[in-house]
Design a protein around this motif. Structure first.
Motif, PDB file in Angstrom:
ATOM      1  N   TYR A 122    -173.123  10.219 -94.847  1.00 29.41           N
ATOM      2  CA  TYR A 122    -173.701   8.907 -95.157  1.00 29.41           C
ATOM      3  C   TYR A 122    -173.784   8.048 -93.897  1.00 29.41           C
ATOM      4  CZ  TYR A 122    -172.855  10.571 -99.883  1.00 29.41           C
ATOM      5  OH  TYR A 122    -172.854  11.324-101.025  1.00 29.41           O
ATOM      6  N   SER A 123    -174.690   8.439 -93.036  1.00 29.65           N
ATOM      7  CA  SER A 123    -174.853   7.748 -91.761  1.00 29.65           C
ATOM      8  C   SER A 123    -175.585   6.428 -91.960  1.00 29.65           C
ATOM      9  CB  SER A 123    -175.641   8.645 -90.794  1.00 29.65           C
ATOM     10  OG  SER A 123    -175.912   7.979 -89.583  1.00 29.65           O
ATOM     11  N   ASN A 124    -174.864   5.326 -91.787  1.00 27.65           N
ATOM     12  CA  ASN A 124    -175.446   3.975 -91.781  1.00 27.65           C
ATOM     13  C   ASN A 124    -176.191   3.601 -93.051  1.00 27.65           C
ATOM     14  OD1 ASN A 124    -174.951   2.851 -88.924  1.00 27.65           O
ATOM     15  ND2 ASN A 124    -175.664   4.924 -88.557  1.00 27.65           N
ATOM     16  N   THR A 125    -175.681   4.046 -94.203  1.00 26.33           N
ATOM     17  CA  THR A 125    -176.305   3.665 -95.471  1.00 26.33           C
ATOM     18  C   THR A 125    -175.353   2.907 -96.386  1.00 26.33           C
ATOM     19  OG1 THR A 125    -175.787   5.890 -96.284  1.00 26.33           O
ATOM     20  CG2 THR A 125    -178.033   5.503 -95.530  1.00 26.33           C
ATOM     21  N   VAL A 126    -174.142   2.645 -95.938  1.00 31.21           N
ATOM     22  CA  VAL A 126    -173.171   1.918 -96.759  1.00 31.21           C
ATOM     23  C   VAL A 126    -173.211   0.437 -96.393  1.00 31.21           C
ATOM     24  CG1 VAL A 126    -170.740   1.691 -97.397  1.00 31.21           C
ATOM     25  CG2 VAL A 126    -171.706   3.956 -96.961  1.00 31.21           C
TER      26      VAL A 126
ATOM     27  N   THR B 190    -177.118  12.769 -99.911  1.00 31.42           N
ATOM     28  CA  THR B 190    -176.278  13.528-100.845  1.00 31.42           C
ATOM     29  C   THR B 190    -176.869  14.900-101.117  1.00 31.42           C
ATOM     30  OG1 THR B 190    -175.521  11.490-101.917  1.00 31.42           O
ATOM     31  CG2 THR B 190    -175.254  13.538-103.151  1.00 31.42           C
ATOM     32  N   LEU B 191    -178.171  14.951-101.381  1.00 34.18           N
ATOM     33  CA  LEU B 191    -178.813  16.190-101.815  1.00 34.18           C
ATOM     34  C   LEU B 191    -179.183  17.126-100.669  1.00 34.18           C
ATOM     35  CD1 LEU B 191    -181.201  14.738-104.567  1.00 34.18           C
ATOM     36  CD2 LEU B 191    -179.025  15.918-104.919  1.00 34.18           C
ATOM     37  N   PHE B 192    -179.536  16.568 -99.512  1.00 34.40           N
ATOM     38  CA  PHE B 192    -180.095  17.397 -98.446  1.00 34.40           C
ATOM     39  C   PHE B 192    -179.386  17.278 -97.097  1.00 34.40           C
ATOM     40  CE2 PHE B 192    -183.748  15.873-101.145  1.00 34.40           C
ATOM     41  CZ  PHE B 192    -183.880  17.037-101.885  1.00 34.40           C
ATOM     42  N   TYR B 193    -178.425  16.365 -96.970  1.00 36.28           N
ATOM     43  CA  TYR B 193    -177.773  16.157 -95.674  1.00 36.28           C
ATOM     44  C   TYR B 193    -176.250  16.271 -95.755  1.00 36.28           C
ATOM     45  CZ  TYR B 193    -182.234  14.691 -93.703  1.00 36.28           C
ATOM     46  OH  TYR B 193    -183.538  14.660 -93.253  1.00 36.28           O
ATOM     47  N   GLY B 194    -175.787  17.085 -96.687  1.00 36.47           N
ATOM     48  CA  GLY B 194    -174.365  17.383 -96.748  1.00 36.47           C
ATOM     49  C   GLY B 194    -173.468  16.179 -96.956  1.00 36.47           C
ATOM     50  N   LYS B 195    -173.961  15.147 -97.635  1.00 30.16           N
ATOM     51  CA  LYS B 195    -173.197  13.934 -97.923  1.00 30.16           C
ATOM     52  C   LYS B 195    -172.699  13.227 -96.658  1.00 30.16           C
ATOM     53  CE  LYS B 195    -171.754  15.505-102.507  1.00 30.16           C
ATOM     54  NZ  LYS B 195    -170.642  15.690-103.462  1.00 30.16           N
TER      55      LYS B 195
ATOM     56  N   ASP C 198    -173.573   5.875-106.403  1.00 28.55           N
ATOM     57  CA  ASP C 198    -174.070   7.245-106.392  1.00 28.55           C
ATOM     58  C   ASP C 198    -175.061   7.550-107.512  1.00 28.55           C
ATOM     59  OD1 ASP C 198    -173.014   8.581-104.099  1.00 28.55           O
ATOM     60  OD2 ASP C 198    -171.023   8.355-104.983  1.00 28.55           O
ATOM     61  N   GLU C 199    -175.605   6.509-108.120  1.00 29.13           N
ATOM     62  CA  GLU C 199    -176.686   6.739-109.085  1.00 29.13           C
ATOM     63  C   GLU C 199    -177.893   7.335-108.376  1.00 29.13           C
ATOM     64  OE1 GLU C 199    -178.283   4.519-112.344  1.00 29.13           O
ATOM     65  OE2 GLU C 199    -176.713   3.042-111.977  1.00 29.13           O
ATOM     66  N   LYS C 200    -178.621   8.189-109.106  1.00 29.44           N
ATOM     67  CA  LYS C 200    -179.767   8.846-108.497  1.00 29.44           C
ATOM     68  C   LYS C 200    -181.009   8.697-109.371  1.00 29.44           C
ATOM     69  CE  LYS C 200    -176.966  12.138-105.952  1.00 29.44           C
ATOM     70  NZ  LYS C 200    -175.715  11.461-106.331  1.00 29.44           N
TER      71      LYS C 200
ATOM     72  N   MET D 276    -181.790   5.035-102.004  1.00 26.44           N
ATOM     73  CA  MET D 276    -182.658   6.205-101.926  1.00 26.44           C
ATOM     74  C   MET D 276    -182.318   7.056-100.713  1.00 26.44           C
ATOM     75  SD  MET D 276    -184.960   7.874-103.549  1.00 26.44           S
ATOM     76  CE  MET D 276    -186.085   6.939-104.589  1.00 26.44           C
ATOM     77  N   VAL D 277    -181.992   6.401 -99.607  1.00 20.75           N
ATOM     78  CA  VAL D 277    -181.618   7.164 -98.413  1.00 20.75           C
ATOM     79  C   VAL D 277    -180.314   7.916 -98.677  1.00 20.75           C
ATOM     80  CG1 VAL D 277    -181.243   7.063 -95.926  1.00 20.75           C
ATOM     81  CG2 VAL D 277    -182.709   5.367 -97.012  1.00 20.75           C
TER      82      VAL D 277
END
Length: 562
Positions: free
Chosen positions: A478-482, A471-476, A532-534, A465-466
């Motif tokens: 991916y800070s510390n979500t992988v 992806t949608l609001f923070y320009g992709k 990348d499922e949403k 979810m983060v």
């Protein structure tokens, strides 16, 4: 008869009909655990962590409607309960947490494992108290159970100094106080006003929240909906109060609600709100919520009236009792044109997902395998929303999820509690891999006590979810979500004594869930889906609910940019 404080604690639990306690022993609470040893009629589940005990007591309460009980020792044992207590508080779950503290003479001296847990818990409980005098112990415990269950339910914490558990005092058994539904503020004038608003309405909509489940109002909600022929949507906490298979049902409302529910509530001229508190995840921009409608709010808690959304009319009282009186005053009504408009929206905007092994597909397979009859618990995130969208709940107390606090790690403990309270039901916890990392130690509890629940990890190797927001609001970015590391959840499960199954192909999901159910033992299913499922539909934070969009809308917007 004269009993020790520890004996009084156990006798009070028996008075209240407590058959299951979740907890973890330690120094200050040893006297109570020593007495518990002599009472096998109270089943104690030793969890792997105190937080798991609090979530289990919460899940037991949500699944049964009874008050859940957890125990912990002083200091870190007590503070480890805090997240679970806060989770119960936000979702109005009746729970009594019993902790023990250092002896009275050691209080206030920074003694070993001393903490003012009653003070810590005060903002997240209905009542929080430390007992330093054995003469008030029994009455304090009785009052705790009454407070936890009455009115708007919630958690209560009772902290007991160790010397009180060892002291002796005269004990007299008492029959528990009968808790009646709250009806004192239901007035004839209020009922008449709501009836007149319903009779004047051309486009009524019913919005059902968790209070309808707590009050046991499912039958009355169904009667109202069909009596006035109104479509019905719900909150996350209200799932199952109105059957998800009913023709009047339109799905969840809010940030990840259906387009039909969001558009329908925006178009309606009367919104009847039953035991819901207008959370920001439901209303979006509260100033623009249901602006075309007069709003009627029925809730047991007066503090919720006009708190987030200003309403036309309100009735303060138990939802079931209010609806009984309303239904008796209402003649059958017909809104065929309005229902036809809603049906057209349902047909135009169905929930849909991509082909393949997706999160929604996983939920649909669980639904098929259980015939919609399981108790589903969840953690928090994308999998939680998919479980709300794609599993059709037909009865109350079958979706147990952390709505208000949004507690990652809630689901596995809650599932344990639910299974102990409802051993007749298949209990499945749906978790994300991020959430599972927070409570995977409780798999050891499952194997230790042979609690046959099924843990389904919807594993996308990210904080889903983060990442969706990134992806949608923070320009992709991916800070510390992988989470692409070397953790093997199947091996973890097997190492802790639980059967592990991995699913990487669509055709494996159905057989895996059926195998786990038929096995009758604790099991984990590790399901790998795309990172990348949403979750769609979605409303941006702070936007009005009619700004709901889905994948197709997003694709069109991108095409317009090009």
């Amino acid at each position: 008869m004269e009993l020790t404080g520890s004996q009084i604690v156990i006798e009070c639990l028996k008075e209240q009909g407590v058959d299951t306690v979740f907890g973890y022993p330690g120094g200050t609470i040893l006297n109570i655990y020593d007495e518990l040893y002599r009472h096998p009629e109270i089943h104690h589940i030793l969890t792997s962590h105190e937080q798991g005990a609090a979530h289990a007591a919460d899940g037991y309460a949500r699944a049964t409607g009874k008050t859940g009980v957890c125990m912990a020792t002083s200091g870190p044992g007590a503070t480890n309960l805090v997240t679970g207590i806060a989770t119960a508080y936000m979702d109005s779950t009746p729970m009594v947490a019993i902790t023990c503290n250092v002896g009275k003479a050691l209080l206030g001296k920074d003694s070993f494992q001393e903490i003012d847990i009653a003070g810590v818990a005060m903002p997240i409980t209905k009542y929080s108290v430390i007992v330093k005098d054995i003469t008030v112990l029994a009455d304090t415990l009785r009052r705790a159970f009454t407070i936890a269950k009455s009115g708007r339910p919630g958690p209560v914490l009772v902290d007991i100094t160790k010397d009180v558990t060892a002291a002796t005092y005269e004990y007299e058994p008492k029959t528990p106080e009968k808790i009646e539904p709250f009806t004192e503020r239901i007035t004839e004038e209020g009922l008449d006003h709501v009836v007149s608003l319903i009779q004047e309405s051309k486009r009524p909509y019913i919005f059902v929240g968790g209070g309808s489940i707590i009050s046991g109002a499912s039958e009355e909600v169904r009667e109202l909906a069909h009596r006035i022929q109104a479509p019905v949507c719900d909150t996350l906490m209200g799932k199952g109060a109105f059957p998800g298979t009913d023709e009047l049902y339109t799905g969840m409302l809010g940030m990840h609600g259906t387009k039909t529910s969001n558009y329908g509530v925006t178009k309606c001229d009367l919104l009847i709100v039953l035991g819901a508190r207008f959370s920001d995840r439901v209303t979006g921009n509260a100033a623009k919520f249901a602006n075309n409608a007069k709003i009627v709010q029925i809730d047991v808690d007066a503090a919720e009236i006009n708190k987030n959304v200003v309403v036309e009319s309100s009735i303060i009282g138990d939802v079931k009792e209010v609806l009984k009186r309303l239904n008796a005053r209402l003649e059958p009504m017909h809104h065929d044109e309005w229902i036809a408009e809603i049906e057209a929206m349902k047909e135009k905007f169905p929930l849909k997902h991509e082909e393949g092994l997706t999160g929604p597909f996983v939920i649909e397979e669980i639904y098929k395998a259980t015939d919609g009859q399981a108790v589903i618990t969840t953690d928090v995130g994308q999998h939680q929303m998919w479980a709300a969208q794609y599993y059709r709940y037909t009865s109350p107390r079958t979706l147990l999820t952390s709505g208000g606090l949004g507690t990652m790690g809630f689901g596995l403990g809650a599932a344990m509690g639910a299974k102990m309270g409802r051993p007749d039901k298949t209990v499945i916890n749906i978790a994300g891999d991020g959430c599972f990392r927070m409570n995977m130690n409780e798999l050891a509890t499952l194997s230790r006590h042979n609690i046959p629940i099924i843990e389904v990890v919807v594993n996308n190797h990210v904080l889903g979810m983060v990442r969706q927001w990134q992806t949608l609001f923070y320009g992709k970015r991916y800070s510390n979500t992988v989470l692409q590391d070397q953790a093997d959840f199947v091996k973890v499960a097997e190492a802790l004594g639980v059967k592990g199954i991995r699913v990487t192909k669509k055709e494996e999901m159905g057989p895996a869930i059926r195998e786990a159910i038929e096995g009758g033992k604790p099991a984990l299913i590790d399901v790998w889906i795309d990172c990348d499922e949403k979750v769609f539909p979605m409303v941006p934070a702070g936007a009005p609910i009619e700004d709901v969009f889905d994948a197709e809308d997003l694709a069109k917007k991108e095409q317009e940019k090009d």
